[in-house]
Design a protein around this motif. Structure first.
Motif, PDB file in Angstrom:
ATOM      1  N   LEU B 144      92.511   6.383 106.362  1.00  0.00           N
ATOM      2  CA  LEU B 144      92.707   7.787 105.985  1.00  0.00           C
ATOM      3  C   LEU B 144      93.987   7.969 105.165  1.00  0.00           C
ATOM      4  O   LEU B 144      94.042   8.800 104.268  1.00  0.00           O
ATOM      5  CB  LEU B 144      92.748   8.669 107.226  1.00  0.00           C
ATOM      6  CG  LEU B 144      91.401   9.248 107.609  1.00  0.00           C
ATOM      7  CD1 LEU B 144      91.535  10.100 108.846  1.00  0.00           C
ATOM      8  CD2 LEU B 144      90.789  10.067 106.504  1.00  0.00           C
ATOM      9  N   MET B 145      95.004   7.173 105.472  1.00  0.00           N
ATOM     10  CA  MET B 145      96.231   7.266 104.676  1.00  0.00           C
ATOM     11  C   MET B 145      95.968   6.828 103.236  1.00  0.00           C
ATOM     12  O   MET B 145      96.503   7.404 102.284  1.00  0.00           O
ATOM     13  CB  MET B 145      97.307   6.378 105.307  1.00  0.00           C
ATOM     14  CG  MET B 145      97.912   6.958 106.550  1.00  0.00           C
ATOM     15  SD  MET B 145      98.967   8.328 106.168  1.00  0.00           S
ATOM     16  CE  MET B 145      98.138   9.707 106.679  1.00  0.00           C
ATOM     17  N   ILE B 146      95.121   5.791 103.099  1.00  0.00           N
ATOM     18  CA  ILE B 146      94.774   5.349 101.742  1.00  0.00           C
ATOM     19  C   ILE B 146      93.957   6.436 101.042  1.00  0.00           C
ATOM     20  O   ILE B 146      94.150   6.721  99.857  1.00  0.00           O
ATOM     21  CB  ILE B 146      94.004   4.019 101.817  1.00  0.00           C
ATOM     22  CG1 ILE B 146      94.929   2.945 102.364  1.00  0.00           C
ATOM     23  CG2 ILE B 146      93.484   3.616 100.466  1.00  0.00           C
ATOM     24  CD1 ILE B 146      94.229   1.816 103.019  1.00  0.00           C
ATOM     25  N   VAL B 147      93.060   7.051 101.813  1.00  0.00           N
ATOM     26  CA  VAL B 147      92.283   8.174 101.271  1.00  0.00           C
ATOM     27  C   VAL B 147      93.231   9.274 100.786  1.00  0.00           C
ATOM     28  O   VAL B 147      93.053   9.841  99.700  1.00  0.00           O
ATOM     29  CB  VAL B 147      91.338   8.730 102.350  1.00  0.00           C
ATOM     30  CG1 VAL B 147      90.752  10.050 101.939  1.00  0.00           C
ATOM     31  CG2 VAL B 147      90.253   7.737 102.656  1.00  0.00           C
ATOM     32  N   PHE B 148      94.261   9.564 101.608  1.00  0.00           N
ATOM     33  CA  PHE B 148      95.249  10.579 101.209  1.00  0.00           C
ATOM     34  C   PHE B 148      95.870  10.211  99.869  1.00  0.00           C
ATOM     35  O   PHE B 148      95.982  11.037  98.971  1.00  0.00           O
ATOM     36  CB  PHE B 148      96.367  10.655 102.251  1.00  0.00           C
ATOM     37  CG  PHE B 148      96.067  11.537 103.421  1.00  0.00           C
ATOM     38  CD1 PHE B 148      94.765  11.902 103.709  1.00  0.00           C
ATOM     39  CD2 PHE B 148      97.078  12.008 104.233  1.00  0.00           C
ATOM     40  CE1 PHE B 148      94.489  12.707 104.788  1.00  0.00           C
ATOM     41  CE2 PHE B 148      96.799  12.822 105.305  1.00  0.00           C
ATOM     42  CZ  PHE B 148      95.509  13.163 105.586  1.00  0.00           C
ATOM     43  N   THR B 149      96.284   8.942  99.746  1.00  0.00           N
ATOM     44  CA  THR B 149      96.947   8.500  98.523  1.00  0.00           C
ATOM     45  C   THR B 149      96.055   8.743  97.314  1.00  0.00           C
ATOM     46  O   THR B 149      96.481   9.344  96.319  1.00  0.00           O
ATOM     47  CB  THR B 149      97.257   6.997  98.623  1.00  0.00           C
ATOM     48  OG1 THR B 149      97.876   6.760  99.860  1.00  0.00           O
ATOM     49  CG2 THR B 149      98.145   6.558  97.502  1.00  0.00           C
ATOM     50  N   LEU B 150      94.808   8.275  97.440  1.00  0.00           N
ATOM     51  CA  LEU B 150      93.901   8.404  96.299  1.00  0.00           C
ATOM     52  C   LEU B 150      93.620   9.868  95.994  1.00  0.00           C
ATOM     53  O   LEU B 150      93.607  10.282  94.834  1.00  0.00           O
ATOM     54  CB  LEU B 150      92.592   7.664  96.592  1.00  0.00           C
ATOM     55  CG  LEU B 150      92.746   6.168  96.839  1.00  0.00           C
ATOM     56  CD1 LEU B 150      91.417   5.555  97.211  1.00  0.00           C
ATOM     57  CD2 LEU B 150      93.309   5.488  95.602  1.00  0.00           C
ATOM     58  N   SER B 151      93.436  10.670  97.051  1.00  0.00           N
ATOM     59  CA  SER B 151      93.118  12.081  96.822  1.00  0.00           C
ATOM     60  C   SER B 151      94.297  12.816  96.202  1.00  0.00           C
ATOM     61  O   SER B 151      94.103  13.691  95.354  1.00  0.00           O
ATOM     62  CB  SER B 151      92.749  12.771  98.121  1.00  0.00           C
ATOM     63  OG  SER B 151      91.939  11.963  98.886  1.00  0.00           O
ATOM     64  N   LEU B 152      95.501  12.465  96.622  1.00  0.00           N
ATOM     65  CA  LEU B 152      96.663  13.143  96.053  1.00  0.00           C
ATOM     66  C   LEU B 152      96.827  12.772  94.581  1.00  0.00           C
ATOM     67  O   LEU B 152      97.186  13.609  93.756  1.00  0.00           O
ATOM     68  CB  LEU B 152      97.923  12.767  96.827  1.00  0.00           C
ATOM     69  CG  LEU B 152      98.032  13.383  98.210  1.00  0.00           C
ATOM     70  CD1 LEU B 152      99.190  12.784  98.962  1.00  0.00           C
ATOM     71  CD2 LEU B 152      98.193  14.889  98.116  1.00  0.00           C
ATOM     72  N   LEU B 153      96.524  11.507  94.254  1.00  0.00           N
ATOM     73  CA  LEU B 153      96.614  11.086  92.851  1.00  0.00           C
ATOM     74  C   LEU B 153      95.619  11.852  92.002  1.00  0.00           C
ATOM     75  O   LEU B 153      95.957  12.396  90.958  1.00  0.00           O
ATOM     76  CB  LEU B 153      96.300   9.590  92.747  1.00  0.00           C
ATOM     77  CG  LEU B 153      97.461   8.627  92.878  1.00  0.00           C
ATOM     78  CD1 LEU B 153      96.935   7.210  92.822  1.00  0.00           C
ATOM     79  CD2 LEU B 153      98.453   8.869  91.763  1.00  0.00           C
ATOM     80  N   ALA B 154      94.366  11.890  92.478  1.00  0.00           N
ATOM     81  CA  ALA B 154      93.305  12.449  91.646  1.00  0.00           C
ATOM     82  C   ALA B 154      93.112  13.940  91.875  1.00  0.00           C
ATOM     83  O   ALA B 154      92.287  14.541  91.205  1.00  0.00           O
ATOM     84  CB  ALA B 154      91.999  11.714  91.932  1.00  0.00           C
ATOM     85  N   GLN B 155      93.870  14.532  92.833  1.00  0.00           N
ATOM     86  CA  GLN B 155      93.717  15.955  93.147  1.00  0.00           C
ATOM     87  C   GLN B 155      92.310  16.280  93.614  1.00  0.00           C
ATOM     88  O   GLN B 155      91.806  17.372  93.370  1.00  0.00           O
ATOM     89  CB  GLN B 155      94.052  16.821  91.933  1.00  0.00           C
ATOM     90  CG  GLN B 155      95.485  16.740  91.488  1.00  0.00           C
ATOM     91  CD  GLN B 155      96.387  17.489  92.454  1.00  0.00           C
ATOM     92  OE1 GLN B 155      96.136  18.630  92.772  1.00  0.00           O
ATOM     93  NE2 GLN B 155      97.402  16.833  92.941  1.00  0.00           N
TER      94      GLN B 155
END
Lengths: 672, 316
Positions: B144-155
């Motif tokens: 989920l932390m990795i998901v957070f990273t990707l989602s924050l990058l791509a908005q």
């Protein structure tokens, strides 16, 4: 007309309590009383729904003044969006619990200790959310607390129940004291007890900070925020099961109502530090709550600790909403508040469901200890199914309802890099990780609970012989299962219903969900994120049936029964199965060795010695050891010192009085 | 409408068809790297057919949960795998589940598999389940932390949008991206029971995790579970390639030849990813169970660090 009608229904509950008390021992009494409670709470549920829908259409919140209580002041009532939402939460669970009790009430061996207090408890909770002044709120709060205390000590012959009642009484007193301080600060010396008057003149910032501290302690002690949760895992299991369900499922939510009402409605504009504080408390509560739960092997106590965890999740949502609101991000505040309130509804549904199922297990086997159950899925398939759905929902698995609120909370976290404060920038990702950790650990914990109670082989004769409980009890559980599934696959309806509530509290609401294509749930914009539980459920059902069809058409259809394989050495004794404690051992070793100082001591006899080997496990509860025990010791010591003053002679007493007088005068002189 | 439904249906069938091949390729590469010839890369298909033809043997005390669990596990993982972009972006149902939901679906599958492991009440089922839940309780937050990273990058939390962002925007060399890649690889290894976390080829009692959990299954049930495990590995490899190697994926509304090219490129990417995974596996030794905790804590820290960096670097 809804508000007077609601109050009439509540007074009906109180009247019923008075009438049932003398005849509580009769065989028909429990059916009649629970039937009445079922009817009243269903009607209150309808009123709540009706009002919320009307308020979505822009209706005004009805007000009512009754000449009760303090002479000259009277009691004010109001039914706004927030009250209506909590009315729904309370009465949905209350009607299910009453329906459950219609059947299972006849197993109660002390009905005169349960029946008169149950409707009063319900009435108290309903009145708290309807009250619109300080007096009404505190009075109903105390009615709720005292009635639930009587229910906790209903089976007072068991010593652990007496201890639970004692701890609960102290924590309930602390809670009310703190609320008294809160409202004292809010209403000021002008003594306008009416909430509308407090709203009209918000307190100054310093007063608001103090009041926030007091209300977090006051409502947190009732809701179970760590470290004020200690009474909860003692008291909730002690009560009869349907009452445990209500205490865990909705009484904690009434406390959340108090927190929301004060912080969002009465305190005036918030500061971001308030949000940060509640966020931190929530994150701590969520993670420690689930870790506590993993260490338990009493089914009801495990569920009570999960309540602590879920209260933490709700607090995370509330804290985020406050932080967003303080920074003027109304959209973010609405999203976080929706997540929190959605979780309030979800938790009230699945926690009541789980407690009712645990009650069914208790009725059928007489056992709450997971290590003395096992294999119940064979004797009690419907209860097992209900507990399974509840477990999946509380573990935040799609497509059930627990996942939706978790998803919304994660979406709220994902828009929070916009918050300018540095502390929040560090805190929010940490709390996000804590949220993820608590969800994963909850799944592990419910695999443990379901596995130990319902799967495997029966560990005792009582578990072997268990059969389903009464039909009405099963119906109550199945209704809650249906509600969990519905809220999971049609979350848009709930989010839309919450729109008037968030508009009332933070001035904004989520995009209208019912108009989205395919009833998709959209947090902010469809490009950013969307979730469709309905399509997901249809997809899973379709592919499961497709694979079942394919396998049965193409593959061998023969199925044989044989002994378990177990790598060639199946053991016949059920004692060789994994127990709840052994299941949790790896997780205990990873997480609890520091937090709970969990230690395992293995006493292995020397070769040739025929004595049994022993494994001793010690777990230390840090909250008791570091916080409550020192306080208890201090109070006892102080009490002993003071009591020694009672045996002084009259001259020494007079000397004491004289000394005190001098001291006060000196203080006064220095003060001037 | 029909076309988009067909495209979605094709993706469902594509992942199903490719999944055993991934396992086959990994086994072949591992065998070649350890100087064995190894079975054909199509051996997993034959294994599945053989299992499906055999009688299913069920323990006397197995309940209904044991019988339905393979179908639920398989369905949940299949749906999740069909929602990860493989050859094209923006398929018709891609918006119905974002990356958080995919993590949730995998958790659903694991939940039921774990319960099935406890159903018969054998010691091995218990040991496997208990370890699996310990591993997942760390791997899921890391994921989920990795998901957070990707989602924050791509908005966005939509995998299609993330892949599109990675393909079109000027991402450059970002520290967060690198941390997320490493973290996702580690989670992939842990969640799929690959060496060094678990050994899919072992039946040595004390080291089993996944295999111990499904020990009581046989016949068609085992076939479904094996296929589900292969699908899960394919899902993770698809996710890795679509996020970090998005080039060649057909865009929304592409014509048929482009889609065909997308399929071809997907197959190449997934083959390369499997070969790399196999090469990694032969170079490391399996860890003790409690060393896995350090491994996953490292992944969790990577994810948390990547997220923190993104939170901090976003200034108003």
């Amino acid at each position: 007309m809804d508000l007077p009608f609601a109050l009439c229904l509540v007074s009906l509950l109180i009247g019923a309590a008075a009438l049932i008390a003398p005849v509580a021992g009769r065989s028909w009494a429990s059916v009649a009383l629970y039937g009445l409670c079922l009817g009243v709470s269903s009607l209150l549920l309808v009123i709540g729904l009706w009002s919320l829908v009307a308020m979505g259409g822009g209706a005004e919140a009805p007000l009512l003044w009754l000449p009760l209580g303090i002479p000259g002041q009277g009691v004010h009532f109001r039914l706004d969006g927030l009250s209506a939402f909590f009315l729904i939460v309370i009465n949905l669970a209350a009607s299910a619990a009453s329906l459950f009790a219609i059947g299972s009430g006849r197993h109660e061996h002390a009905p005169h200790r349960v029946l008169p207090f149950y409707p009063v408890f319900l009435a108290g909770m309903n009145l708290v959310v309807l009250a619109n002044d300080v007096y009404g709120f505190l009075f109903s709060w105390e009615v709720m607390s005292v009635a639930s205390w009587f229910l906790v000590i209903a089976h007072h012959r068991q010593p652990e129940n007496r201890r639970a009642g004692y701890v609960y009484l102290i924590m309930a007193a602390l809670s009310t004291q703190m609320l008294l301080v809160t409202f004292g600060l809010l209403s000021g010396f002008g003594a306008h007890l009416d909430f509308d008057a407090i709203r009209a003149t918000p307190p100054s910032l310093d007063i608001a900070r103090l009041a926030l501290l007091a209300v977090v302690i006051g409502t947190g002690a009732k809701a179970g925020l760590v470290p004020l949760h200690v009474w909860l895992p003692l008291a909730h299991p002690a009560a009869p099961s349907h009452v445990s369900g209500l205490m865990s499922g909705i009484m904690t939510k009434v406390a959340i109502y108090g927190l929301v009402r004060v912080t969002f409605d009465l305190l005036g504009p918030p500061e971001w530090t308030w949000g940060a504080g509640i966020l931190l408390l929530g994150g701590t509560t969520a993670v420690t709550g689930v870790l506590y739960a993993l260490m338990q092997h009493d089914l009801k106590r495990l569920l009570a600790y999960h309540t602590v965890e879920n209260i933490g999740i709700i607090a995370i949502g509330l804290g985020l909403a406050l932080a967003f609101r303080a920074n003027g991000f109304q959209m973010g505040a609405a999203l976080a508040l929706t997540a929190a309130l959605f979780h309030v509804l979800n938790h009230s549904l699945f926690k009541t469901l789980l407690f009712l199922s645990a009650g069914a297990v208790l009725t059928a086997t007489g056992e709450r200890d997971l290590d003395r159950l096992g294999g119940l899925i064979r004797g009690m398939p419907i209860t097992a199914f209900c507990f399974l759905v509840g477990s999946a929902a509380i573990s935040a698995l799609p497509p059930l309802n627990g996942f939706v609120s978790e998803w919304l909370a994660l979406q709220a976290i994902l828009i929070s890099p916009e918050l300018p404060q540095w502390i929040l920038k560090f805190l929010v990702p940490m709390v996000g990780a804590g949220l993820a950790l608590s969800a994963a650990l909850a799944a592990a914990c419910f695999v443990k609970a379901f596995g130990a109670a319902f799967l495997g082989r029966a560990r005792t004769a009582a578990a072997e012989r268990a059969v389903e409980v009464e039909r009405s009890s099963l119906a109550a559980m199945l209704i809650l299962v249906a509600a969990c599934v519905l809220a999971g696959v049609l979350p848009g309806l709930v989010v839309d219903a919450l729109a008037p509530v968030t508009t009332l509290l933070v001035g904004s609401h989520l995009p209208n969900q019912i108009t989205q294509p395919w009833l998709t749930l959209v947090a902010t914009t469809p490009e950013r994120s969307s979730y469709n539980g309905l399509i997901l459920m249809v997809f899973i059902a379709l592919s499961a049936s497709l694979s079942a069809f394919g396998v049965h058409r193409l593959a061998s259809r023969r199925r044989r029964r044989a002994g378990a394989w177990d790598c060639g050495y199946p053991e016949t004794s059920p004692a060789t199965q994994y127990t709840a404690a052994s299941f949790a051992q790896p997780i205990r070793r990873v997480f609890a060795s520091v937090l709970f100082s969990a230690r395992e001591k293995i006493d292995m006899p020397a070769p040739g010695d025929s004595r049994a080997a022993r494994l001793t496990l010690t777990i230390r509860d840090p909250v008791w050891a570091l916080l409550y025990r020192p306080v208890a010791v201090a109070v006892t010591t102080a009490a002993e010192i003071i009591s020694s003053a009672l045996s002084l002679s009259i001259r020494q007493h007079l000397g004491l009085v004289y000394g005190t007088l001098i001291l006060l005068l000196v203080v006064l002189a220095l003060w001037q | 409408m029909i076309q988009s439904l067909l495209a979605q249906g094709f993706q469902m069938m594509l992942v199903l068809a490719v999944a055993p091949l991934v396992i086959g390729i990994i086994r072949k590469v591992k065998a070649r790297l350890s100087r064995r010839i190894g079975p054909s890369i199509f051996q997993p298909y034959r294994d599945l057919i053989r299992l499906a033809r055999k009688d299913t043997v069920v323990a006397h005390n197995a309940s209904w949960l044991f019988l339905v669990a393979p179908y639920i596990v398989f369905a949940a993982i299949w749906v999740a795998a069909a929602l990860v972009p493989t050859y094209a972006l923006g398929l018709i149902f891609s918006w119905s589940a974002d990356i958080i939901v995919i993590v949730g679906l995998l958790a659903l599958a694991r939940f039921f598999l774990a319960l099935a492991g406890l159903d018969v009440g054998t010691a091995f089922g218990g040991i496997g389940t208990s370890r699996e839940m310990m591993i997942s309780s760390l791997a899921e937050p890391a994921m989920l932390m990795i998901v957070f990273t990707l989602s924050l990058l791509a908005q966005s939390t939509q995998l299609s949008s993330i892949a599109h962002y990675m393909m079109t925007a000027d991402v450059g060399l970002r520290v967060s991206c690198g941390l997320a890649l490493l973290g996702l690889v580690m989670v992939t290894i842990a969640e799929n029971g690959r060496v060094p976390v678990d050994n899919p080829a072992t039946h040595l009692e004390l080291t089993m995790v996944h295999e111990a959990m499904i020990l009581e299954y046989s016949g068609r049930h085992l076939a479904l579970i094996e296929l589900a495990a292969a699908l899960k590995l394919t899902l993770y490899l698809s996710m890795l390639t679509c996020v970090f190697l998005p080039w060649g994926i057909a865009l929304n509304g592409a014509k048929l030849p482009v889609l065909g090219l997308g399929v071809l490129i997907y197959l190449i990417k997934i083959t390369v990813a499997s070969a790399v995974l196999a090469a990694f596996e032969v170079t490391v030794a399996k860890m003790r169970v409690f060393r896995v905790v350090d491994f996953l804590n490292f992944a969790l820290m990577l994810g948390l660090l990547a997220t923190l960096l993104l939170f901090v670097s976003r200034s108003i």
